[in-house]
Design a protein around this motif. Structure first.
Motif, PDB file in Angstrom:
ATOM      1  N   PHE A 206       0.829  -1.206   0.000  1.00  0.00           N
ATOM      2  CA  PHE A 206       0.000   0.000   0.000  1.00  0.00           C
ATOM      3  C   PHE A 206       0.864   1.258   0.000  1.00  0.00           C
ATOM      4  CE2 PHE A 206      -2.501   3.232   2.295  1.00  0.00           C
ATOM      5  CZ  PHE A 206      -3.591   3.317   1.434  1.00  0.00           C
ATOM      6  N   PHE A 207       1.994   1.210   0.699  1.00  0.00           N
ATOM      7  CA  PHE A 207       2.894   2.351   0.748  1.00  0.00           C
ATOM      8  C   PHE A 207       3.920   2.352  -0.389  1.00  0.00           C
ATOM      9  CE2 PHE A 207       1.763   2.344   5.392  1.00  0.00           C
ATOM     10  CZ  PHE A 207       1.047   3.518   5.332  1.00  0.00           C
ATOM     11  N   GLY A 208       3.809   1.397  -1.308  1.00  0.00           N
ATOM     12  CA  GLY A 208       4.668   1.381  -2.489  1.00  0.00           C
ATOM     13  C   GLY A 208       6.016   0.721  -2.306  1.00  0.00           C
ATOM     14  N   GLU A 209       6.203  -0.028  -1.247  1.00  0.00           N
ATOM     15  CA  GLU A 209       7.470  -0.717  -0.989  1.00  0.00           C
ATOM     16  C   GLU A 209       7.398  -2.139  -1.557  1.00  0.00           C
ATOM     17  OE1 GLU A 209      10.174   0.617   0.252  1.00  0.00           O
ATOM     18  OE2 GLU A 209       9.203   2.539   0.617  1.00  0.00           O
ATOM     19  N   GLN A 210       7.558  -2.259  -2.864  1.00  0.00           N
ATOM     20  CA  GLN A 210       7.380  -3.529  -3.564  1.00  0.00           C
ATOM     21  C   GLN A 210       8.404  -4.581  -3.138  1.00  0.00           C
ATOM     22  OE1 GLN A 210       5.006  -4.427  -5.803  1.00  0.00           O
ATOM     23  NE2 GLN A 210       5.920  -6.398  -6.188  1.00  0.00           N
ATOM     24  N   GLU A 211       9.684  -4.230  -3.153  1.00  0.00           N
ATOM     25  CA  GLU A 211      10.733  -5.214  -2.891  1.00  0.00           C
ATOM     26  C   GLU A 211      10.687  -5.728  -1.451  1.00  0.00           C
ATOM     27  OE1 GLU A 211      15.565  -5.637  -3.159  1.00  0.00           O
ATOM     28  OE2 GLU A 211      14.568  -4.083  -4.332  1.00  0.00           O
ATOM     29  N   ILE A 212      10.503  -4.838  -0.494  1.00  0.00           N
ATOM     30  CA  ILE A 212      10.447  -5.256   0.908  1.00  0.00           C
ATOM     31  C   ILE A 212       9.210  -6.114   1.157  1.00  0.00           C
ATOM     32  CG2 ILE A 212      10.315  -4.437   3.292  1.00  0.00           C
ATOM     33  CD1 ILE A 212      11.801  -1.933   2.361  1.00  0.00           C
ATOM     34  N   SER A 213       8.106  -5.770   0.506  1.00  0.00           N
ATOM     35  CA  SER A 213       6.874  -6.558   0.693  1.00  0.00           C
ATOM     36  C   SER A 213       7.045  -7.979   0.173  1.00  0.00           C
ATOM     37  CB  SER A 213       5.691  -5.874   0.020  1.00  0.00           C
ATOM     38  OG  SER A 213       5.842  -5.893  -1.381  1.00  0.00           O
ATOM     39  N   LEU A 214       7.864  -8.153  -0.872  1.00  0.00           N
ATOM     40  CA  LEU A 214       8.140  -9.505  -1.367  1.00  0.00           C
ATOM     41  C   LEU A 214       8.807 -10.357  -0.295  1.00  0.00           C
ATOM     42  CD1 LEU A 214       9.449  -8.857  -4.994  1.00  0.00           C
ATOM     43  CD2 LEU A 214       7.402 -10.113  -4.342  1.00  0.00           C
ATOM     44  N   TYR A 215       9.742  -9.773   0.421  1.00  0.00           N
ATOM     45  CA  TYR A 215      10.437 -10.510   1.470  1.00  0.00           C
ATOM     46  C   TYR A 215       9.481 -10.860   2.619  1.00  0.00           C
ATOM     47  CZ  TYR A 215      14.750  -9.362  -0.927  1.00  0.00           C
ATOM     48  OH  TYR A 215      15.739  -9.247  -1.865  1.00  0.00           O
ATOM     49  N   PHE A 216       8.620  -9.922   2.992  1.00  0.00           N
ATOM     50  CA  PHE A 216       7.669 -10.215   4.064  1.00  0.00           C
ATOM     51  C   PHE A 216       6.647 -11.264   3.623  1.00  0.00           C
ATOM     52  CE2 PHE A 216       9.341  -6.461   6.113  1.00  0.00           C
ATOM     53  CZ  PHE A 216       9.292  -6.826   7.447  1.00  0.00           C
ATOM     54  N   PHE A 217       6.241 -11.214   2.362  1.00  0.00           N
ATOM     55  CA  PHE A 217       5.332 -12.240   1.854  1.00  0.00           C
ATOM     56  C   PHE A 217       6.021 -13.603   1.839  1.00  0.00           C
ATOM     57  CE2 PHE A 217       3.274 -14.541  -1.709  1.00  0.00           C
ATOM     58  CZ  PHE A 217       2.036 -14.706  -1.120  1.00  0.00           C
ATOM     59  N   GLY A 218       7.298 -13.619   1.453  1.00  0.00           N
ATOM     60  CA  GLY A 218       8.064 -14.867   1.501  1.00  0.00           C
ATOM     61  C   GLY A 218       8.182 -15.401   2.918  1.00  0.00           C
ATOM     62  N   LEU A 219       8.381 -14.493   3.874  1.00  0.00           N
ATOM     63  CA  LEU A 219       8.441 -14.909   5.282  1.00  0.00           C
ATOM     64  C   LEU A 219       7.099 -15.452   5.761  1.00  0.00           C
ATOM     65  CD1 LEU A 219      10.604 -12.077   6.872  1.00  0.00           C
ATOM     66  CD2 LEU A 219      11.238 -14.476   6.560  1.00  0.00           C
ATOM     67  N   SER A 220       6.008 -14.848   5.286  1.00  0.00           N
ATOM     68  CA  SER A 220       4.691 -15.354   5.682  1.00  0.00           C
ATOM     69  C   SER A 220       4.459 -16.744   5.117  1.00  0.00           C
ATOM     70  CB  SER A 220       3.578 -14.401   5.253  1.00  0.00           C
ATOM     71  OG  SER A 220       3.421 -14.406   3.850  1.00  0.00           O
ATOM     72  N   MET A 221       4.921 -16.987   3.888  1.00  0.00           N
ATOM     73  CA  MET A 221       4.806 -18.332   3.307  1.00  0.00           C
ATOM     74  C   MET A 221       5.672 -19.327   4.078  1.00  0.00           C
ATOM     75  SD  MET A 221       2.720 -18.136   0.731  1.00  0.00           S
ATOM     76  CE  MET A 221       3.101 -19.390  -0.446  1.00  0.00           C
ATOM     77  N   LEU A 222       6.857 -18.887   4.486  1.00  0.00           N
ATOM     78  CA  LEU A 222       7.733 -19.743   5.280  1.00  0.00           C
ATOM     79  C   LEU A 222       7.089 -20.065   6.621  1.00  0.00           C
ATOM     80  CD1 LEU A 222      10.538 -21.102   5.570  1.00  0.00           C
ATOM     81  CD2 LEU A 222      11.321 -18.964   6.583  1.00  0.00           C
ATOM     82  N   SER A 223       6.460 -19.081   7.226  1.00  0.00           N
ATOM     83  CA  SER A 223       5.773 -19.297   8.493  1.00  0.00           C
ATOM     84  C   SER A 223       4.631 -20.305   8.342  1.00  0.00           C
ATOM     85  CB  SER A 223       5.250 -17.967   9.026  1.00  0.00           C
ATOM     86  OG  SER A 223       4.539 -18.145  10.203  1.00  0.00           O
ATOM     87  N   LEU A 224       3.898 -20.202   7.248  1.00  0.00           N
ATOM     88  CA  LEU A 224       2.832 -21.167   6.978  1.00  0.00           C
ATOM     89  C   LEU A 224       3.410 -22.557   6.775  1.00  0.00           C
ATOM     90  CD1 LEU A 224      -0.176 -21.684   6.471  1.00  0.00           C
ATOM     91  CD2 LEU A 224       0.226 -21.095   4.082  1.00  0.00           C
ATOM     92  N   LEU A 225       4.527 -22.647   6.087  1.00  0.00           N
ATOM     93  CA  LEU A 225       5.188 -23.928   5.874  1.00  0.00           C
ATOM     94  C   LEU A 225       5.658 -24.537   7.193  1.00  0.00           C
ATOM     95  CD1 LEU A 225       6.131 -25.864   3.634  1.00  0.00           C
ATOM     96  CD2 LEU A 225       8.281 -24.625   3.628  1.00  0.00           C
ATOM     97  N   ILE A 226       6.186 -23.722   8.078  1.00  0.00           N
ATOM     98  CA  ILE A 226       6.609 -24.204   9.401  1.00  0.00           C
ATOM     99  C   ILE A 226       5.406 -24.715  10.177  1.00  0.00           C
ATOM    100  CG2 ILE A 226       7.492 -23.422  11.648  1.00  0.00           C
ATOM    101  CD1 ILE A 226       9.420 -21.600  10.051  1.00  0.00           C
ATOM    102  N   SER A 227       4.308 -23.982  10.124  1.00  0.00           N
ATOM    103  CA  SER A 227       3.091 -24.400  10.812  1.00  0.00           C
ATOM    104  C   SER A 227       2.612 -25.752  10.299  1.00  0.00           C
ATOM    105  CB  SER A 227       2.006 -23.342  10.624  1.00  0.00           C
ATOM    106  OG  SER A 227       0.790 -23.764  11.173  1.00  0.00           O
ATOM    107  N   LEU A 228       2.635 -25.925   8.990  1.00  0.00           N
ATOM    108  CA  LEU A 228       2.203 -27.199   8.410  1.00  0.00           C
ATOM    109  C   LEU A 228       3.180 -28.323   8.744  1.00  0.00           C
ATOM    110  CD1 LEU A 228       0.960 -25.939   4.944  1.00  0.00           C
ATOM    111  CD2 LEU A 228      -0.433 -26.689   6.883  1.00  0.00           C
ATOM    112  N   GLY A 229       4.461 -28.009   8.812  1.00  0.00           N
ATOM    113  CA  GLY A 229       5.447 -29.023   9.200  1.00  0.00           C
ATOM    114  C   GLY A 229       5.254 -29.497  10.630  1.00  0.00           C
ATOM    115  N   ILE A 230       4.988 -28.566  11.532  1.00  0.00           N
ATOM    116  CA  ILE A 230       4.719 -28.948  12.930  1.00  0.00           C
ATOM    117  C   ILE A 230       3.421 -29.740  13.003  1.00  0.00           C
ATOM    118  CG2 ILE A 230       4.277 -28.082  15.261  1.00  0.00           C
ATOM    119  CD1 ILE A 230       6.034 -25.672  14.557  1.00  0.00           C
TER     120      ILE A 230
END
Length: 182
Positions: free
Chosen positions: A129-153
């Motif tokens: 929303f604030f126009g930070e495209q590159e940083i948002s990609l990293y946070f989205f990747g971290l959210s996917m990683l967090s979901l993957l960790i949750s599913l692994g547990i």
């Protein structure tokens, strides 16, 4: 310059490029190799729209609901086993309670990783929303990683549950063998 690794997906490409940039900065290779300066222009052509992280909301909320149902079911089983243990003081019941306690702990971690996934998705949307495209990609990747960790547990918790059920049913199969042999 856009780099395409063919068989690798965008997240792997981003991770490799990020690690490469960190390695370059750490070893200061740009000072040792004169033609290395053009490597700093490597970037990924992936763009993230504000609706993409929102796709995780429905999946994450359903997963959290399933985790909560598991938690409540196991908690009620533990309460019932505690009453039975107070009456009989059987060591097998105590082992079952310990197993269920471990499963409750794992479910708590699953829920924490799921909530973190939701939080990081919302934060990625805020950055978009604030126009930070590159940083948002990293946070989205971290959210996917967090979901993957949750599913692994979750997979780990399910395997503990299946092993406990097999152990519980092994007593019944021994009783059936004794009745057949009698």
């Amino acid at each position: 310059m856009i780099v395409s690794f063919g068989y690798l997906d965008y997240y792997t490409t981003l991770l490799l490029q990020f690690q490469l940039k960190l390695l370059v900065k750490k070893l200061k290779l740009w000072q040792r190799i004169p033609n290395f300066a053009h490597w700093n222009n490597i970037h990924c052509s992936m763009t993230l729209e504000i609706g993409t992280p929102a796709l995780l909301f429905s999946a994450t909320s359903l997963i959290l609901l399933a985790y909560t149902n598991r938690f409540l079911t196991i908690a009620s089983i533990i309460r019932g086993l505690k009453k039975v243990y107070k009456e009989k003081e059987n060591s097998m019941i105590l082992l079952e309670i310990k197993n269920l306690n471990l499963r409750l702990t794992l479910i708590r971690y699953m829920q924490m990783a799921g909530v973190l996934c939701l939080f990081l998705s919302v934060f990625a949307m805020l950055l978009l929303f604030f126009g930070e495209q590159e940083i948002s990609l990293y946070f989205f990747g971290l959210s996917m990683l967090s979901l993957l960790i949750s599913l692994g547990i979750s997979f780990w918790e399910i395997s503990i549950s299946v092993n406990a059920l097999r152990l519980h049913l092994s007593d019944l199969s021994e009783m059936d063998r004794k009745q057949i042999n009698s």
